[in-house]
Design an enzyme around this catalytic site. Structure first.
Site, PDB file in Angstrom:
ATOM      1  N   LYS A 172      -4.485 -14.437  -2.635  1.00 26.24           N
ATOM      2  CA  LYS A 172      -4.811 -14.290  -4.326  1.00 26.24           C
ATOM      3  C   LYS A 172      -5.008 -15.397  -4.785  1.00 26.24           C
ATOM      4  O   LYS A 172      -5.906 -15.674  -6.052  1.00 26.24           O
ATOM      5  CB  LYS A 172      -3.441 -13.552  -4.815  1.00 26.24           C
ATOM      6  CG  LYS A 172      -3.119 -12.215  -4.150  1.00 26.24           C
ATOM      7  CD  LYS A 172      -1.669 -11.919  -4.564  1.00 26.24           C
ATOM      8  CE  LYS A 172      -1.343 -10.494  -4.100  1.00 26.24           C
ATOM      9  NZ  LYS A 172       0.169 -10.121  -4.043  1.00 26.24           N
ATOM     10  N   ARG A 222      -6.753  10.861   6.685  1.00 29.32           N
ATOM     11  CA  ARG A 222      -5.881  11.997   6.997  1.00 29.32           C
ATOM     12  C   ARG A 222      -5.781  13.181   5.708  1.00 29.32           C
ATOM     13  O   ARG A 222      -4.822  13.785   5.509  1.00 29.32           O
ATOM     14  CB  ARG A 222      -4.591  11.539   7.299  1.00 29.32           C
ATOM     15  CG  ARG A 222      -4.662  10.930   8.534  1.00 29.32           C
ATOM     16  CD  ARG A 222      -3.222  10.458   9.254  1.00 29.32           C
ATOM     17  NE  ARG A 222      -2.560   9.660   8.349  1.00 29.32           N
ATOM     18  CZ  ARG A 222      -1.392   9.754   8.343  1.00 29.32           C
ATOM     19  NH1 ARG A 222      -0.561  10.400   8.743  1.00 29.32           N
ATOM     20  NH2 ARG A 222      -0.661   8.691   7.335  1.00 29.32           N
ATOM     21  N   ASP A 261      -0.511 -14.021   2.013  1.00 32.40           N
ATOM     22  CA  ASP A 261      -0.852 -13.167   0.736  1.00 32.40           C
ATOM     23  C   ASP A 261      -1.081 -13.872  -0.498  1.00 32.40           C
ATOM     24  O   ASP A 261      -2.165 -13.829  -1.167  1.00 32.40           O
ATOM     25  CB  ASP A 261       0.702 -12.146   0.632  1.00 32.40           C
ATOM     26  CG  ASP A 261       0.460 -11.259  -0.761  1.00 32.40           C
ATOM     27  OD1 ASP A 261      -0.280 -10.433  -0.528  1.00 32.40           O
ATOM     28  OD2 ASP A 261       1.207 -11.595  -1.605  1.00 32.40           O
ATOM     29  N   VAL A 265      -4.936  -8.953  -7.821  1.00 33.68           N
ATOM     30  CA  VAL A 265      -3.815 -10.041  -7.986  1.00 33.68           C
ATOM     31  C   VAL A 265      -2.667  -9.591  -8.957  1.00 33.68           C
ATOM     32  O   VAL A 265      -3.007  -9.292 -10.085  1.00 33.68           O
ATOM     33  CB  VAL A 265      -4.845 -11.236  -8.322  1.00 33.68           C
ATOM     34  CG1 VAL A 265      -3.955 -12.535  -8.262  1.00 33.68           C
ATOM     35  CG2 VAL A 265      -5.752 -11.351  -7.635  1.00 33.68           C
ATOM     36  N   GLU A 294      -8.533  -6.062 -11.363  1.00 33.77           N
ATOM     37  CA  GLU A 294      -7.235  -6.496 -11.817  1.00 33.77           C
ATOM     38  C   GLU A 294      -6.147  -6.375 -10.706  1.00 33.77           C
ATOM     39  O   GLU A 294      -5.175  -7.090 -10.684  1.00 33.77           O
ATOM     40  CB  GLU A 294      -7.073  -5.951 -13.315  1.00 33.77           C
ATOM     41  CG  GLU A 294      -5.997  -6.563 -13.731  1.00 33.77           C
ATOM     42  CD  GLU A 294      -5.773  -7.741 -14.316  1.00 33.77           C
ATOM     43  OE1 GLU A 294      -6.718  -7.997 -15.294  1.00 33.77           O
ATOM     44  OE2 GLU A 294      -5.221  -8.605 -13.662  1.00 33.77           O
ATOM     45  N   GLY A 343      -0.357  -7.552  -9.414  1.00 33.39           N
ATOM     46  CA  GLY A 343       0.184  -6.308  -9.836  1.00 33.39           C
ATOM     47  C   GLY A 343      -0.073  -6.018 -11.260  1.00 33.39           C
ATOM     48  O   GLY A 343      -1.147  -6.034 -11.700  1.00 33.39           O
ATOM     49  N   GLY A 402      10.926  -1.042  -1.627  1.00 34.06           N
ATOM     50  CA  GLY A 402       9.338  -0.940  -1.822  1.00 34.06           C
ATOM     51  C   GLY A 402       8.553  -1.941  -2.114  1.00 34.06           C
ATOM     52  O   GLY A 402       7.445  -1.842  -2.408  1.00 34.06           O
ATOM     53  N   GLY A 457       4.714  -3.358  -5.759  1.00 32.06           N
ATOM     54  CA  GLY A 457       5.226  -1.808  -6.221  1.00 32.06           C
ATOM     55  C   GLY A 457       3.703  -0.983  -6.548  1.00 32.06           C
ATOM     56  O   GLY A 457       3.014  -1.711  -7.375  1.00 32.06           O
ATOM     57  N   LYS A 473      -7.188  -7.043  -2.124  1.00 35.18           N
ATOM     58  CA  LYS A 473      -7.219  -8.368  -2.553  1.00 35.18           C
ATOM     59  C   LYS A 473      -8.056  -9.118  -1.323  1.00 35.18           C
ATOM     60  O   LYS A 473      -8.786  -9.931  -1.450  1.00 35.18           O
ATOM     61  CB  LYS A 473      -5.588  -9.358  -2.391  1.00 35.18           C
ATOM     62  CG  LYS A 473      -4.850  -9.165  -1.042  1.00 35.18           C
ATOM     63  CD  LYS A 473      -3.720  -9.661  -0.960  1.00 35.18           C
ATOM     64  CE  LYS A 473      -2.895  -9.533   0.036  1.00 35.18           C
ATOM     65  NZ  LYS A 473      -2.116  -8.061   0.099  1.00 35.18           N
TER      66      LYS A 473
END
Lengths: 360, 360
Positions: free
Chosen positions: A215, A54, A211, A142, A139, A144, A197, A314, A115
């Site tokens: 990882k 978009r 999730d 996995v 990096e 953050g 968030g 985040g 991931k």
């Protein structure tokens, strides 16, 4: 204002700026774009292209510094551009895999925060990158901002890793630590995590452990050089947890966290790997993790445990990891990173029966 | 048996073995030599030369696999050898600096575990390495097996570091945590640390804070790109601590640890840096560090705190770090690592008066 990083003494062939194209202007992509174009950003990286389905609509809402870049909704425009590195910040496996493959074949290096694509296609993409003389870095896929891929893959290259125990889902940890602190229901804790968030509106993949299993599969590759798919990992959900489970854990001076575990018996070829909500002592590393924090305890044969923790969810945290990868590539664009040889474990076992009591 | 690390898929130019020379066959050097020649060591690194002042005497006591290497007491033999990398495992500043300089000029890459030489000559040696197209790596000089140089320098390259708080002296931590646990005198705790090999017979440089200040000076370089000498850091000793100090701390639900702190105000050019024994809560990261563990809390502007901990003293821990550096060089021998541009802080301040109350 200078950043913690990268200014050369002027003799380096890497002094010229690396041109960067961004694929995916979502939550993470937008933060990356803002940081890479900030006036105090002195790294030798220049964001030049943004590709998003978009593009037209999103471009119109951006400040000049971003709107004036080249925007496109056609990935081919990115492929044929003069960019050196493409950051892939799309969350689905497909078409990210095809995009990354095409970009490596076009001579681009890749930074991904995805991931799924690393867990399912990492080994092949690393080989392709090596053959192409380009880099593939992940990096941000996995942990953050927790630099677990570097710590495990580079920092512990001189160690023999015995086991990995980790909190890998920032949103699950935010939900569970909130239930603990506020003695609230899971629904309330999820709403709170969403408001910050740290979680999607539907955090079921996080709470189910998928999730974290994704990882963990990546970390089995980094730490043990094993090719493991997320679906091969024994995964126990957390959605059945109630406030009373946390009250009971508190009576035992602890709490409940979603922990991912892997250990590998090299002689027998047996990988033990699972993700489950387990009891952890309040004074332990995991017991101290609140909000979207991630943590990893890596047990080594020679020097004992290495622990690393950091913000695991985040867009800001993910952007820190991705920019670190960009800098690593820009520092030495000619580097050829040898792809590891991955093996498959002979046997993969899950949470042992006698350990299920610890699982909540 | 495979190691956690480095096997290439066969296409890499780095597949041939890197030839390694070891300078200094002391405690760390001996562990390095044993690990690099172990039968299960599959990394593409081959130890070929050992240089030590007492080479003749030491060689005679080694097993064949070590005794059959080239031993010499003349550094020139190492310089003119066909080694690619020299590991410098001598603890004094001089003549290590001259040796490293000569080795870089002879086209060798360098791995050092010598904090003195990095703290006093690091920036110059990094520039020289870049000019020579070789590498200068020093993970083992700070934090033992805790991969703080990689975490701060590479993993957080996309972050703006605000502050570093760390336990950097493994032997001081072993002494202080022993005084806490055993309610014993410092002399008894020192004897215990010596018996475990975490401390020299004379640990005064560690307890005085000079060891930690030297490592903090190095981290100010990595994290803030500042050129700071150990002597510029406000350093308070710990040797006055008595069992009653620990009893008093326990009443406040905490303990005492030697902590190194640095934060940098980039706008004003003011570096605050000190090493001192301070009160830490029992539930904090530092409060949980026992024995020779090291820990670092790095505060970043974008993604908050990154914590890393690991064994900070002992030859095994240092060897893990040094082998990680060797692997990094062997992975890409042609890499040119740009030397950072170091600045000097306008002002360096120490422990503020209002904080001295926290110092014990």
């Amino acid at each position: 204002v200078t950043l913690n990083s990268f200014q050369t003494s002027g003799n380096s062939p890497g002094l010229s700026r690396c041109r960067v194209g961004l694929l995916g202007f979502g939550t993470v992509g937008a933060v990356l774009a803002r940081r890479l174009t900030a006036s105090d950003f002195l790294l030798p990286l220049q964001l030049t292209h943004i590709c998003d389905r978009r593009a037209r609509e999103k471009r119109g809402r951006q400040p000049d510094v971003l709107a004036n870049l080249v925007w496109t909704d056609r990935f081919d425009d990115l492929l044929t551009s003069d960019t050196d590195i493409i950051i892939e910040a799309v969350s689905a496996t497909e078409p990210a895999f095809e995009h990354i493959r095409a970009a490596l074949l076009s001579g681009k290096s890749i930074v991904t925060v995805n991931k799924q694509v690393v867990a399912h296609h990492g080994p092949g993409l690393m080989s392709l990158a090596e053959r192409q003389g380009r880099q593939f870095r992940y990096e941000g896929a996995v942990g953050g901002a927790m630099p677990i891929v570097r710590v495990l893959g580079d920092g512990m290259a001189g160690e023999r890793v015995r086991a990995i125990d980790a909190i890998l889902s920032g949103s699950s940890n935010a939900v569970l630590s909130r239930m603990d602190e506020a003695a609230c229901s899971m629904d309330d804790a999820v709403a709170e995590a969403c408001a910050h968030g740290y979680s999607d509106a539907d955090p079921s993949a996080d709470l189910d452990g998928l999730d974290a299993a994704t990882k963990l599969a990546i970390l089995c590759g980094v730490g043990f050089r094993l090719k493991v798919l997320p679906a091969q990992i024994d995964t126990r959900g957390t959605s059945h947890l109630r406030p009373e489970n946390f009250r009971a854990a508190k009576l035992r001076a602890g709490t409940i966290r979603q922990v991912a575990h892997a250990d590998y018996d090299r002689e027998r070829g047996v990988l033990t790997a699972w993700v489950a909500p387990i009891f952890v002592p309040g004074t332990s590393v995991f017991g101290g993790m609140t909000g979207p924090q991630n943590a990893a305890i890596i047990a080594g044969e020679y020097a004992g445990d290495i622990v690393v923790t950091g913000q695991g969810a985040g867009a800001d945290a993910t952007a820190v990891a991705a920019i670190g990868d960009l800098v690593a590539i820009a520092r030495d664009r000619a580097a050829i990173v040898p792809a590891p040889i991955f093996k498959e474990p002979k046997t993969i076992v899950g949470l042992a029966d006698d350990k299920i009591a610890e699982a909540v």
